[in-house]
Design an enzyme around this catalytic site. Structure first.
Site, PDB file in Angstrom:
ATOM      1  CB  THR A  93      -0.938  -0.101   1.196  1.00  0.00           C
ATOM      2  OG1 THR A  93      -1.674  -1.130   1.353  1.00  0.00           O
ATOM      3  CG2 THR A  93      -1.814   1.307   0.973  1.00  0.00           C
ATOM      4  CE  LYS A 168      -5.080  -0.936   1.709  1.00  0.00           C
ATOM      5  NZ  LYS A 168      -5.533  -2.232   2.376  1.00  0.00           N
ATOM      6  CE  LYS A 243       1.542   2.256   4.275  1.00  0.00           C
ATOM      7  NZ  LYS A 243       2.218   0.924   3.713  1.00  0.00           N
TER       8      LYS A 243
HETATM    9  P1  NAD Z   1       5.814  -6.026   7.784  1.00  0.00           P
HETATM   10  O1  NAD Z   1       6.565  -4.794   8.125  1.00  0.00           O
HETATM   11  O2  NAD Z   1       5.368  -7.072   8.399  1.00  0.00           O
HETATM   12  O3  NAD Z   1       6.739  -6.508   6.140  1.00  0.00           O
HETATM   13  C1  NAD Z   1       7.382  -5.782   5.384  1.00  0.00           C
HETATM   14  C2  NAD Z   1       8.617  -6.521   5.037  1.00  0.00           C
HETATM   15  O4  NAD Z   1       9.452  -5.863   4.057  1.00  0.00           O
HETATM   16  C3  NAD Z   1       9.642  -6.741   6.282  1.00  0.00           C
HETATM   17  O5  NAD Z   1       9.970  -8.179   6.555  1.00  0.00           O
HETATM   18  C4  NAD Z   1      10.699  -5.902   5.972  1.00  0.00           C
HETATM   19  O6  NAD Z   1      11.937  -6.674   6.560  1.00  0.00           O
HETATM   20  C5  NAD Z   1      10.965  -6.156   4.360  1.00  0.00           C
HETATM   21  N1  NAD Z   1      11.604  -4.902   3.911  1.00  0.00           N
HETATM   22  C6  NAD Z   1      11.706  -3.706   4.068  1.00  0.00           C
HETATM   23  N2  NAD Z   1      12.598  -3.009   3.238  1.00  0.00           N
HETATM   24  C7  NAD Z   1      12.945  -4.012   2.458  1.00  0.00           C
HETATM   25  C8  NAD Z   1      13.931  -3.992   1.308  1.00  0.00           C
HETATM   26  N3  NAD Z   1      14.608  -2.709   0.944  1.00  0.00           N
HETATM   27  N4  NAD Z   1      14.208  -5.190   0.632  1.00  0.00           N
HETATM   28  C9  NAD Z   1      13.535  -6.258   1.106  1.00  0.00           C
HETATM   29  N5  NAD Z   1      12.708  -6.389   2.168  1.00  0.00           N
HETATM   30  C10 NAD Z   1      12.483  -5.104   2.848  1.00  0.00           C
HETATM   31  O7  NAD Z   1       4.516  -5.369   6.794  1.00  0.00           O
HETATM   32  P2  NAD Z   1       3.031  -5.823   6.494  1.00  0.00           P
HETATM   33  O8  NAD Z   1       2.243  -5.907   7.331  1.00  0.00           O
HETATM   34  O9  NAD Z   1       3.451  -7.358   5.866  1.00  0.00           O
HETATM   35  O10 NAD Z   1       2.814  -5.138   5.344  1.00  0.00           O
HETATM   36  C11 NAD Z   1       3.229  -4.909   3.915  1.00  0.00           C
HETATM   37  C12 NAD Z   1       2.598  -4.016   3.166  1.00  0.00           C
HETATM   38  O11 NAD Z   1       1.012  -4.447   2.866  1.00  0.00           O
HETATM   39  C13 NAD Z   1       2.363  -2.732   3.552  1.00  0.00           C
HETATM   40  O12 NAD Z   1       2.519  -1.722   2.301  1.00  0.00           O
HETATM   41  C14 NAD Z   1       1.043  -2.623   4.204  1.00  0.00           C
HETATM   42  O13 NAD Z   1       0.524  -1.239   4.459  1.00  0.00           O
HETATM   43  C15 NAD Z   1       0.221  -3.453   3.440  1.00  0.00           C
HETATM   44  N6  NAD Z   1      -0.879  -4.319   4.005  1.00  0.00           N
HETATM   45  C16 NAD Z   1      -0.916  -4.694   5.298  1.00  0.00           C
HETATM   46  C17 NAD Z   1      -1.957  -5.382   5.954  1.00  0.00           C
HETATM   47  C18 NAD Z   1      -1.758  -5.859   7.222  1.00  0.00           C
HETATM   48  O14 NAD Z   1      -2.925  -6.331   7.934  1.00  0.00           O
HETATM   49  N7  NAD Z   1      -0.855  -6.300   7.719  1.00  0.00           N
HETATM   50  C19 NAD Z   1      -3.024  -5.338   5.343  1.00  0.00           C
HETATM   51  C20 NAD Z   1      -3.146  -4.798   3.907  1.00  0.00           C
HETATM   52  C21 NAD Z   1      -2.103  -4.285   3.169  1.00  0.00           C
END
Ligand code: NAD
Length: 291
Positions: A93, A168, A243
């Site tokens: 997102t 979204k 966010k």
């Molecule tokens: P998270 O923080 O658990 O996962 C993100 C991952 O990206 C981490 O493991 C981190 O180490 C990795 N990362 C960061 N920088 C990096 C890089 N340069 N190279 C490789 N890996 C890297 O976050 P999440 O909850 O999995 O969310 C991910 C996305 O999904 C976000 O954009 C969030 O807004 C969206 N989202 C999350 C949810 C939810 O319920 N968690 C729901 C809908 C959408």
């Protein structure tokens, strides 16, 4: 199909595992060693950089924290590194402007790319029941659809590049408003002496019908089972709602859209998260009305 998967966090970990289950060879990378180990246990091949994972990939999926990181990963490690003809899918997102910019950059280098953010939380990511809202050309969408179907229950073409992110943030902005409206109405009804369960029974079948009330009732023991019944643990974290609201407010400003109710909802969520409630489900904002 050989699919590179970058960003194996709460969401990406389960999504990558579902691609493995669907028979794909998943080439995974994350900055976190723990995330890499978990991905390996789920059948992914792990790599030391996004660049190495993208090499030889027919598709690249990213699930990263924000727009800056998405831009950086695509610019540095994917565009020009993934094989010619690979399809690129960003499921993070992020803001609409960055989504469009990265797609333009990818297209200029000859790739098809879609923005494909998701609705549904960690349980849906693990269960393969996410909804994907997809922005991009018709041909990019057609190529992306098969990959996304292995991770979700619905894949909807929203329009051109950026339309997925637009859908979204507009959806989640609406969600914040009807959640807060539902909390205000339920607590006011209670303070006026109406049993909240009666209010739920009546309003959920009247013109107050809405998803927050009917499918995610924010009071414990009232209406349907929801995170409220688990002390607001799990569900959709307040920090993530905030966010999305910040992205929505920036998009409202950039597009000259009047959003007075949503702006108020965003400021209420700023206050609620700022008071240390970021990890609680977003429906816990009802607590601020219970005093
Ligand atoms: P998270 O923080 O658990 O996962 C993100 C991952 O990206 C981490 O493991 C981190 O180490 C990795 N990362 C960061 N920088 C990096 C890089 N340069 N190279 C490789 N890996 C890297 O976050 P999440 O909850 O999995 O969310 C991910 C996305 O999904 C976000 O954009 C969030 O807004 C969206 N989202 C999350 C949810 C939810 O319920 N968690 C729901 C809908 C959408």
């Amino acid at each position: 199909m050989k699919i590179a998967f970058i960003g194996l966090g709460n969401m990406g970990g389960g999504m990558a595992a579902n691609l493995v289950k669907a028979g794909h060879e998943v080439r995974a990378f994350d900055l976190s060693q723990d995330a890499l180990e978990a991905a390996e246990a789920n059948g992914c091949k792990t790599f030391g950089s996004a660049r190495d994972a993208a090499e030889e990939a027919e598709a690249v999926v990213t699930m990263l924290p924000n727009g800056e990181i998405v831009r950086d990963v695509y610019t540095t490690d994917i565009i020009g590194q993934a094989p010619e003809g690979a399809i690129l899918l960003d499921c993070s997102t992020i803001d609409v402007a960055t989504a469009r910019e990265v797609v333009e950059h990818a297209e200029a280098a000859g790739y098809d790319m879609v923005d494909a953010p998701v609705s549904g939380g960690i349980a849906a990511a693990n269960g393969g029941t996410l909804t994907f809202m997809v922005g991009g050309t018709e041909s990019a969408f057609n190529r992306a659809e098969g990959v996304l179907k292995a991770m979700g229950k619905a894949v909807i073409h929203a329009g051109e590049a950026g339309a997925g992110q637009t859908a979204k943030i507009c959806n989640n902005m609406l969600l914040a408003v009807h959640m807060i409206g539902t909390c205000e109405a339920m607590i006011m009804a209670e303070k006026l002496g109406l049993d909240p369960q009666k209010f739920y029974e009546i309003s959920s079948q009247s013109s107050g019908y809405n998803w927050s009330l009917n499918a995610y009732t924010p009071l414990p023991g009232v209406g349907v089972a929801s995170p409220a019944d688990k002390d607001y643990q799990g569900g959709f974290a307040t920090a993530l709602m905030l966010k999305d609201l910040r992205l929505a407010m920036a998009a409202a400003e950039g597009s000259g859209s009047a959003v007075p109710l949503s702006a108020r909802a965003a400021s209420l969520y700023e206050d609620f998260a700022g008071a240390g409630n970021g990890a609680l489900d977003f429906s816990a904002i009802i607590r601020t009305y219970q005093a």
